[in-house]
Design an enzyme around this catalytic site. Structure first.
Site, PDB file in Angstrom:
ATOM      1  N   ALA B 323      -3.095-109.017 113.663  1.00  0.00           N
ATOM      2  CA  ALA B 323      -2.643-110.440 113.612  1.00  0.00           C
ATOM      3  C   ALA B 323      -3.293-111.141 114.832  1.00  0.00           C
ATOM      4  O   ALA B 323      -4.630-110.943 115.186  1.00  0.00           O
ATOM      5  CB  ALA B 323      -1.126-110.400 113.846  1.00  0.00           C
ATOM      6  N   SER B 324      -2.701-111.914 115.611  1.00  0.00           N
ATOM      7  CA  SER B 324      -3.436-112.888 116.587  1.00  0.00           C
ATOM      8  C   SER B 324      -4.252-111.865 117.720  1.00  0.00           C
ATOM      9  O   SER B 324      -5.025-112.638 118.314  1.00  0.00           O
ATOM     10  CB  SER B 324      -2.443-113.741 117.360  1.00  0.00           C
ATOM     11  OG  SER B 324      -1.707-114.630 116.259  1.00  0.00           O
ATOM     12  N   THR B 325      -3.825-110.573 117.840  1.00  0.00           N
ATOM     13  CA  THR B 325      -4.376-110.000 118.732  1.00  0.00           C
ATOM     14  C   THR B 325      -5.876-109.874 118.398  1.00  0.00           C
ATOM     15  O   THR B 325      -6.608-109.477 119.477  1.00  0.00           O
ATOM     16  CB  THR B 325      -3.709-108.456 119.124  1.00  0.00           C
ATOM     17  OG1 THR B 325      -3.937-107.699 117.711  1.00  0.00           O
ATOM     18  CG2 THR B 325      -2.481-108.592 119.393  1.00  0.00           C
ATOM     19  N   LEU B 326      -6.207-110.171 117.335  1.00  0.00           N
ATOM     20  CA  LEU B 326      -7.652-110.078 116.891  1.00  0.00           C
ATOM     21  C   LEU B 326      -8.596-111.542 117.380  1.00  0.00           C
ATOM     22  O   LEU B 326      -9.689-111.302 117.408  1.00  0.00           O
ATOM     23  CB  LEU B 326      -7.763-109.958 115.271  1.00  0.00           C
ATOM     24  CG  LEU B 326      -9.315-109.680 114.666  1.00  0.00           C
ATOM     25  CD1 LEU B 326      -9.451-108.082 115.078  1.00  0.00           C
ATOM     26  CD2 LEU B 326      -9.249-109.844 113.286  1.00  0.00           C
ATOM     27  N   LYS B 327      -7.845-112.296 117.865  1.00  0.00           N
ATOM     28  CA  LYS B 327      -8.387-113.689 118.019  1.00  0.00           C
ATOM     29  C   LYS B 327      -9.375-113.913 119.018  1.00  0.00           C
ATOM     30  O   LYS B 327     -10.412-114.384 118.782  1.00  0.00           O
ATOM     31  CB  LYS B 327      -7.349-114.946 118.211  1.00  0.00           C
ATOM     32  CG  LYS B 327      -6.571-115.235 117.147  1.00  0.00           C
ATOM     33  CD  LYS B 327      -5.472-115.971 117.301  1.00  0.00           C
ATOM     34  CE  LYS B 327      -4.524-116.590 116.243  1.00  0.00           C
ATOM     35  NZ  LYS B 327      -3.386-117.323 116.334  1.00  0.00           N
TER      36      LYS B 327
END
Lengths: 366, 608
Positions: B323-327
């Protein structure tokens, strides 16, 4: 038989009625006795009900196959017998190709059942060899050579597994039909001398553990806690059985695990420990009677095929019995051969029972 | 008649030849019979005496399994003596009576003993013994010792069993041991001589079994005819297993395990500068001692059938959408590929459209974040911003960056970890039977869609951010001297602008420190400065016309909450990845654990 036309036709009718079930019941009874005795001894030697149950299932399968084979007409089966050897070769090659689990490649695992292709070969090879040699009225030299080459290939395949004991049996099972079918004596003598000449090469190709077994046989005391241990313990078990034995399930040697492989190769030691000399004598008589009745088929048949098959299979059976017992009593090297009809081991039991069935069928149709 | 005619040639010699070749066997057969006669009758007395006299027996001695310690020398796993009640059927006269006596004496139900007895009798030989009651307690041992002599065929035997001190806390790191199966022997022949010894089945116990195991010895014993030990003739001692020191910090592990409160989830905490694992949690956990000494089979059964799968190690084998931890990684890829600059803003009004497709890609915040640059997009986790740059980057632009941070690859920490998944066009065609669409790239931009990562992989990737591009090999074995320890580099990521690392870090610090940061709730002026990123992983895609509120009624479909972070920012000591399954909010449930971990580890306010 020189029958008059009338009595001949009566005979035919009689034969047709009794035909299917006309076998030598004394042979069937002996096999039953040996098999059931074997189950009881496996229980005593292993203490495992599971093992006995598994062996009993093989025994049941063996009985069905034995009766089926005995009721078959061997003349109609001849084309099948002629080609049966290819099945044996297929599995022998397969077992060498398949990934193995130990240092030896002897087993094929079909998931629900495992079997030893070498056991299959020592029974298929002589039948095919006999069928091949008797397919024409006259045996040509080339026929003998072809059978010999086939036999040597089978021998090498089993030897590579490596399984020294069974490979010798396979060799014997292929050579016997050649010799019995009338190979001139001078060839036999030359081959025998030639065979002795190859012994040194054979020795060099033996695995270390096989050489060790032969050393052990020559001098058992040298390695009292290693391989000599087996023989020494086996002798103690037999000797301490004395005349009457210690009683079923009461053999201290067997029950305390002093005898290795007590439910397979060394089961004879358990028998003598628990049933004494009397038990051993009884077993010897049963075996002698069985071989005698089987050989009678070879004597009385007027089919050359039947004679070759029954004589060879009888000799193979006799070889197993004799080599196993002489190994257990310490007068022959340990070669790892089961005691027919008694030792735990499914393939050997089923193959032996089919062997009996086929010999029975040879007798009936003559 | 045809059959007869073709065989009407010279026969008769077969039988006589058969007899000739049978003769050696007949001879051997006769000699054998004579030998049996010789052994049983002529030498029978002698062998009888030998059989009844004491005998030499060789018994293998099990080595003692090595202990396991944490980095500070705190004992984690040892061996304890377990006393089992053994019974030898041959020496029991009346089994029903014996069982009744034992049942009263040891306070064990008669039926249980009876069942154990009849099951055991079938398995062993008459003179062999088998365990009737395992793991006797102190009271039972005392009673059994006093009354043992009045009951024949019963003895108490002591064996060493594995015992894990902190039970649930370290279950997944240490793993458990068990009896050697025939399968194990097939794989490792050395095991054949290690009878009655336990070997590692999972975790460290398995991975380093060859170190912990040791080598068996042999004892030569003299035994009497009943198999009872008379004296010991010779002992070749076993070579005991070696002890192992783990990188785990037991205090940290303990502290963090409590914070999970048995919720489903996982944590990986490691030192970014060395790769040494300091804590690793998978929750819910189990008590490895249940498996180490199988006392109650029902308990074992329930462990394996539990729907929460406590045995499964989520930290290394659980695969989740990052999820957003990949951003941050997508962001770095965009900067590196010059798709966007640090200062350029994008208008986020809550929805993103691809030309020719009427479906909106929605952001998590209904009306959007307004105009956002990279720093704000990370801090506030703007989805539309990352949809846009992912669309411009395309799959070919994103993938190499993610690959170099280790996504989709095993880290090499253990043999049992999962690969994760870094999808590409070929993978999708092969596994999904479909082409790669632009929408897939857009979803990848916010860490959704097909991509999957383990908590361990996330921690590793963030250690790359903390180290400005360098990633070290993670490991469980504590180096003898940490100061001189030289960790192995597994990746060294070069960016064309070295300042990018600091800029990204600033954005990650904003996540907590900035007023609008997604994890500002955990902001605390007393805490060390932490850089990190929240994530909310959707398990079920929201179909048009359906709202998340309808989905969340089923707790199993609620979003997973993630937080990955490191600190203190000026000199990163620890990187921590936390996932709480169906926890919904990364900032509310995952971020507090990460914050607590870093402060506890660096001696901040959370330390006792």
């Amino acid at each position: 038989m020189q029958n008059k036309p009338l009595s001949f036709s009566v005979d035919i009718r009689l034969n047709q009625r009794r035909n299917l079930l006309n076998f030598d019941y004394s042979i069937v009874l002996t096999v039953f006795l040996l098999g059931l005795f074997g189950l009881a001894m496996i229980y005593s030697a292993s203490g495992s009900f599971t093992l006995v149950l598994r062996q009993a299932m093989y025994f049941f399968l063996g009985v069905i196959l034995m009766i089926t084979a005995a009721m078959s007409n061997f003349r109609k089966m001849e084309p099948i017998y002629l080609n049966a050897v290819w099945i044996g070769f297929f599995f022998l090659v397969l077992v060498l190709i398949l990934p193995n689990s130990g240092t030896t490649n002897r087993w094929i695992n079909l998931g629900f059942i495992g079997f030893q292709p070498s056991e299959l070969m020592r029974f298929l090879l002589p039948i095919s060899a006999a069928a091949y040699l008797t397919r024409n009225p006259q045996i040509k030299l080339s026929d003998w050579i072809i059978v010999l080459v086939t036999t040597l290939v089978a021998f090498i395949l089993v030897f590579l597994q490596p399984d020294f004991g069974t490979s010798a049996i396979v060799l014997l099972s292929g050579i016997m039909p050649i010799i019995l079918s009338g190979l001139p004596w001078r060839f036999i003598i030359y081959s025998f001398l030639g065979g002795i000449g190859t012994l040194p090469f054979l020795w060099m190709s033996l695995m270390d553990y096989q050489k060790e077994r032969i050393y052990t046989f020559i001098s058992p005391e040298a390695d009292a806690l290693g391989s000599g241990w087996n023989i020494a313990q086996s002798k103690i078990a037999i000797g301490s059985g004395q005349f009457f034995g210690k009683g079923y399930m009461e053999g201290s040697q067997s029950q305390l695990d002093f005898i290795p492989e007590s439910h397979t190769d060394f089961i004879f030691a358990v028998i003598v420990e628990e049933f004494g000399f009397l038990g051993a004598l009884g077993l010897f008589l049963l075996y002698a009677f069985l071989i005698h009745r089987l050989l009678y088929v070879a004597k009385s048949s007027n089919s050359k095929f039947a004679k070759l098959v029954s004589a060879t299979l009888s000799i193979i059976l006799a070889a197993y019995i004799t080599l196993n017992i002489s190994m257990v009593v310490g007068i022959f090297p340990v070669v790892g051969m089961p005691l027919p009809f008694i030792s735990q081991g499914g393939t050997a039991l089923v193959v032996n029972m089919i062997t009996i069935g086929i010999i029975l069928s040879l007798r009936r149709t003559t | 008649m045809n059959n007869f005619s073709r065989e009407r040639f010279k026969t008769g010699e077969e039988y006589s030849r058969a007899l000739f070749f049978l003769s050696p066997f007949i001879l051997l057969f006769s000699i054998s019979l004579f030998q049996v006669l010789n052994l049983t009758l002529f030498q029978g007395d002698k062998y009888q005496t030998i059989a009844e006299s004491n005998r030499i027996y060789q018994k293998p001695i099990s080595p003692v399994r090595g202990f396991i310690y944490d980095r500070n020398g705190t004992l984690l796993a040892e061996n304890i003596v377990q006393r089992d009640l053994y019974v030898t059927p041959a020496y029991i006269e009346d089994s029903a009576e014996t069982i009744l006596k034992l049942s009263n004496l040891l306070d064990v139900p008669y039926e249980l003993l009876d069942e154990n007895f009849s099951r055991g009798v079938k398995k062993v030989k008459k003179f062999d013994s088998f365990p009737l009651v395992k793991a006797l307690n102190e009271e039972q041992i005392a009673k059994a010792k006093v009354n043992l002599d009045s009951i024949s065929g019963i003895e108490v035997k002591a064996t060493l069993k594995r015992y894990v001190l902190h039970e649930e806390t370290l279950a997944h790191v240490l793993g458990y041991v068990g009896d050697i199966s025939s399968d194990d022997i097939r794989r490792d022949k050395l095991l054949a001589e290690l009878q009655n010894t336990q070997i590692g089945k999972t975790g460290i116990e398995k991975e380093f079994d060859y170190v912990l195991r040791g080598k068996p010895g042999i004892q030569t014993q003299e035994r009497d005819v009943k198999g009872k030990l008379v004296r010991i003739l010779d002992t070749q001692g076993a070579e005991d297993g070696k002890d192992i020191y783990l990188t785990i910090d037991q205090k940290l592990q303990d502290h963090l395990f409590k914070l999970f409160e048995n919720r489903r989830g996982a944590l990986v905490a490691l030192e970014p500068k060395t790769g040494l694992i300091r804590a690793l949690i998978s929750s819910p956990s189990f008590n490895p001692n249940i498996l180490n000494s199988i006392v109650d089979t029902d308990e074992v059964e329930s462990l394996f059938s539990n729907k929460e799968s406590p045995i499964f190690n989520r930290a290394i084998s659980g695969q989740y959408p990052p999820a957003s931890t990949l951003k941050p990684f997508v962001g770095l890829a965009a900067i590196e590929n010059e798709v966007i600059s640090w200062d350029k803003t994008i208008k986020d009004d809550g929805e993103f459209y691809v030309e020719g497709d009427p479906r909106p890609y929605r952001g998590w915040k209904e009306n959007g974040h307004g105009r956002v640059d990279m720093r704000k997009a990370i801090a506030e986790s703007s989805d539309v911003y990352f949809y846009t740059i992912a669309f411009d980057l395309t799959l070919a632009g994103i993938r190499p960056m993610l690959d170099s941070f280790g996504f989709g690859k095993k880290t090499g920490l253990t043999d049992f970890e999962a690969n994760g998944l870094l999808p590409d066009k070929k993978w999708k065609l092969g596994y999904k039977g479909d082409f790669w669409f632009k929408g897939d790239t857009i979803n990848l931009g916010i860490g959704q869609g097909y991509i999957l990562a383990t908590p361990l992989q996330l921690a590793m990737a963030y250690s790359g951010l903390a180290n400005k591009g360098v990633i070290y090999q993670p490991q469980f074995i504590q180096p003898e001297d940490e100061k001189s320890f030289e960790p192995k580099k597994v990746a060294e990521i070069q960016l064309s602008d070295n300042k990018a690392w600091e800029k990204m870090e600033q954005a990650l610090v904003d996540v907590i420190s900035a007023r609008n940061g997604t994890a500002h709730k955990v902001f605390d002026a007393n805490s060390v400065v932490i850089a990190g990123k929240t994530g909310t992983a959707q398990i079920k895609s929201i179909l048009p016309g359906k709202e998340y509120d309808a989905i969340r009624e089923n707790p199993a479909l609620r979003d997973h909450a993630l937080f990955v972070g490191y600190g203190p920012v000026e000199d990163p000591k620890l990187v921590v990845a936390v996932i709480i399954e169906n926890g919904e909010s990364g900032s509310e449930v995952a971020a507090p654990i990460v914050k607590s971990a870093i402060n506890f580890y660096t001696g901040g306010f959370d330390a006792e």
